[in-house]
Design a protein around this motif. Sequence first.
Motif, short mmCIF file in Angstrom:
data_model
loop_
_atom_site.label_atom_id
_atom_site.label_comp_id
_atom_site.label_asym_id
_atom_site.label_seq_id
_atom_site.Cartn_x
_atom_site.Cartn_y
_atom_site.Cartn_z
N THR A 154 -8.39 12.28 -25.39
CA THR A 154 -7.07 12.67 -25.89
C THR A 154 -7.19 13.17 -27.33
O THR A 154 -7.82 12.52 -28.15
N LYS A 155 -6.58 14.31 -27.62
CA LYS A 155 -6.74 14.87 -28.97
C LYS A 155 -5.86 14.17 -30.00
O LYS A 155 -6.31 13.91 -31.12
N SER A 156 -4.61 13.89 -29.65
CA SER A 156 -3.69 13.25 -30.59
C SER A 156 -2.82 12.25 -29.85
O SER A 156 -2.49 12.45 -28.68
N VAL A 157 -2.44 11.18 -30.57
CA VAL A 157 -1.63 10.11 -29.98
C VAL A 157 -0.47 9.80 -30.92
O VAL A 157 -0.66 9.67 -32.13
N VAL A 158 0.74 9.71 -30.36
CA VAL A 158 1.89 9.20 -31.12
C VAL A 158 2.41 7.99 -30.35
O VAL A 158 2.88 8.12 -29.22
N VAL A 159 2.29 6.81 -30.96
CA VAL A 159 2.76 5.58 -30.34
C VAL A 159 4.20 5.36 -30.80
O VAL A 159 4.46 5.22 -32.00
N THR A 160 5.12 5.32 -29.86
CA THR A 160 6.55 5.29 -30.19
C THR A 160 7.13 3.88 -30.08
O THR A 160 6.62 3.03 -29.37
N GLY A 161 8.23 3.68 -30.81
CA GLY A 161 9.03 2.47 -30.64
C GLY A 161 8.32 1.17 -31.02
O GLY A 161 8.45 0.17 -30.30
N ILE A 162 7.60 1.17 -32.14
CA ILE A 162 6.92 -0.06 -32.59
C ILE A 162 7.90 -0.87 -33.44
O ILE A 162 8.25 -0.48 -34.56
N HIS A 163 8.37 -1.98 -32.92
CA HIS A 163 9.31 -2.82 -33.66
C HIS A 163 8.54 -3.76 -34.58
O HIS A 163 7.61 -4.45 -34.15
N PHE A 164 8.94 -3.80 -35.85
CA PHE A 164 8.29 -4.70 -36.80
C PHE A 164 9.24 -5.04 -37.93
O PHE A 164 10.28 -4.40 -38.12
N GLN A 165 8.87 -6.07 -38.68
CA GLN A 165 9.69 -6.52 -39.81
C GLN A 165 9.08 -6.03 -41.11
O GLN A 165 7.88 -6.22 -41.34
N ASP A 166 9.89 -5.40 -41.93
CA ASP A 166 9.44 -4.94 -43.24
C ASP A 166 9.35 -6.15 -44.17
O ASP A 166 10.36 -6.79 -44.48
N LEU A 167 8.15 -6.48 -44.58
CA LEU A 167 7.95 -7.68 -45.40
C LEU A 167 8.55 -7.54 -46.80
O LEU A 167 8.83 -8.54 -47.46
N ALA A 168 8.78 -6.29 -47.23
CA ALA A 168 9.32 -6.09 -48.58
C ALA A 168 10.77 -6.56 -48.68
O ALA A 168 11.16 -7.21 -49.67
N ASP A 169 11.59 -6.27 -47.67
CA ASP A 169 13.00 -6.65 -47.74
C ASP A 169 13.48 -7.41 -46.51
O ASP A 169 14.66 -7.75 -46.41
N GLY A 170 12.58 -7.68 -45.56
CA GLY A 170 12.94 -8.44 -44.38
C GLY A 170 13.71 -7.67 -43.32
O GLY A 170 14.11 -8.23 -42.30
N SER A 171 13.93 -6.37 -43.55
CA SER A 171 14.70 -5.57 -42.60
C SER A 171 13.87 -5.25 -41.35
O SER A 171 12.63 -5.23 -41.39
N LYS A 172 14.58 -5.02 -40.25
CA LYS A 172 13.90 -4.65 -39.01
C LYS A 172 13.72 -3.14 -38.95
O LYS A 172 14.63 -2.37 -39.24
N LYS A 173 12.50 -2.74 -38.60
CA LYS A 173 12.16 -1.32 -38.54
C LYS A 173 11.63 -0.96 -37.16
O LYS A 173 11.18 -1.81 -36.40
N ILE A 174 11.72 0.32 -36.85
CA ILE A 174 11.06 0.85 -35.67
C ILE A 174 10.18 2.00 -36.14
O ILE A 174 10.64 2.89 -36.86
N PHE A 217 11.88 3.91 -39.32
CA PHE A 217 13.32 4.09 -39.47
C PHE A 217 14.00 2.75 -39.20
O PHE A 217 13.40 1.84 -38.61
N PRO A 218 15.26 2.59 -39.58
CA PRO A 218 15.97 1.34 -39.29
C PRO A 218 16.03 1.08 -37.78
O PRO A 218 16.24 2.00 -36.99
N ASP A 219 15.82 -0.17 -37.40
CA ASP A 219 15.85 -0.54 -35.99
C ASP A 219 17.30 -0.81 -35.59
O ASP A 219 17.92 -1.76 -36.05
N MET A 220 17.84 0.05 -34.71
CA MET A 220 19.22 -0.12 -34.25
C MET A 220 19.33 -1.19 -33.17
O MET A 220 20.44 -1.55 -32.77
N GLU A 221 18.19 -1.64 -32.67
CA GLU A 221 18.11 -2.63 -31.59
C GLU A 221 18.73 -2.08 -30.30
O GLU A 221 19.43 -1.08 -30.29
N GLY A 222 18.45 -2.75 -29.21
CA GLY A 222 18.91 -2.24 -27.92
C GLY A 222 17.96 -1.19 -27.39
O GLY A 222 17.15 -0.62 -28.13
N SER A 223 18.05 -0.91 -26.10
CA SER A 223 17.17 0.04 -25.45
C SER A 223 18.01 1.07 -24.70
O SER A 223 18.44 0.83 -23.58
N PHE A 224 18.24 2.21 -25.33
CA PHE A 224 19.04 3.26 -24.72
C PHE A 224 18.18 4.14 -23.82
O PHE A 224 17.03 4.45 -24.14
#
Length: 286
Positions: free
Chosen positions: A181-201, A216-223
């Motif tokens: 595979t030449k290039s990979v984009v892994v999508t939808g990685i949910h994690f916590q930003d340790l700097a401010d505790g906010s949820k990110k995707i 980006f900010p994690d809006m939560e939910g799976s649309f």
Amino acid sequence: MTKKIAVINDLSGFGRCSLTAAISVLSAMGVQACPLPTALLTAQTGYPSYYCDDYTDKMEHYRREWNKMQVNFTGIYTGYVANERQIHEIFSFLDTFYQKETFLLVDPVMGDNGHTYGMYNDELCRLMRLLAAKADLITPNLTELCLLSGTDFHDLPESGKPQALLDTVREMAQALCEKGTKSVVVTGIHFQDLADGSKKIGNLYVSPLESGLASFPDMEGSFSGTGDLFASVLAGGYARGDSLSQAVLLAGSFLEDALRDSVREGIPYNDGVNFEKYLYYLLPKQ
């Protein structure tokens, strides 16, 4: 001359996903979408009831007729496949239309949240790995990345350990690149930003020329359809000559506003996101 992308995916009447998403996005980006349906559904499979018309036996007709027309494609973009035969049909399609100047984007629709979709078996997983190894770009989520790399999803570091999680995901993506595979984009990685505790995707990208993380900010939910919209923006970006990082950032910004709008309006997850009013984000720059 308008650039053309052959889009091999299902067409769902409701759910704002698959071909409905791809045709809208690619058209806004100035690219002609040429749909080759793998199945026709009254609604995407998350709804409690739907009718599905399998198009496996009709896929060869598309290849033959398009070959008679002597058409050329800027790109080939594959999504949902219903069975092993459909991947063999895709391989046949690639033998005919995948030229040196053509890119192949594979969105390996295999599972989510650590679970494989019902139609997947060992043979279908094996064939999807072979298809992914031929691709110029793949867009797996974490579950699909694990399935492609033979990793146990439950062995991944927790979202509360973002650096360990991201390092592991990057290593897995690089390993797939070593297999073809030449290039990979892994999508939808949910994690916590340790700097401010906010949820990110986050969307982590790895290619021979660049790598990085767009979060980006994690809006939560799976649309429904967010993965299809994301992959479609990347396909359009590739066709336009955008860099991978530019396409990933554009897709993330486009989806961020569509998701925020959908959460604010209380749109049911199965209905997909309100992306239509944000298509102007994707218009070619004059």
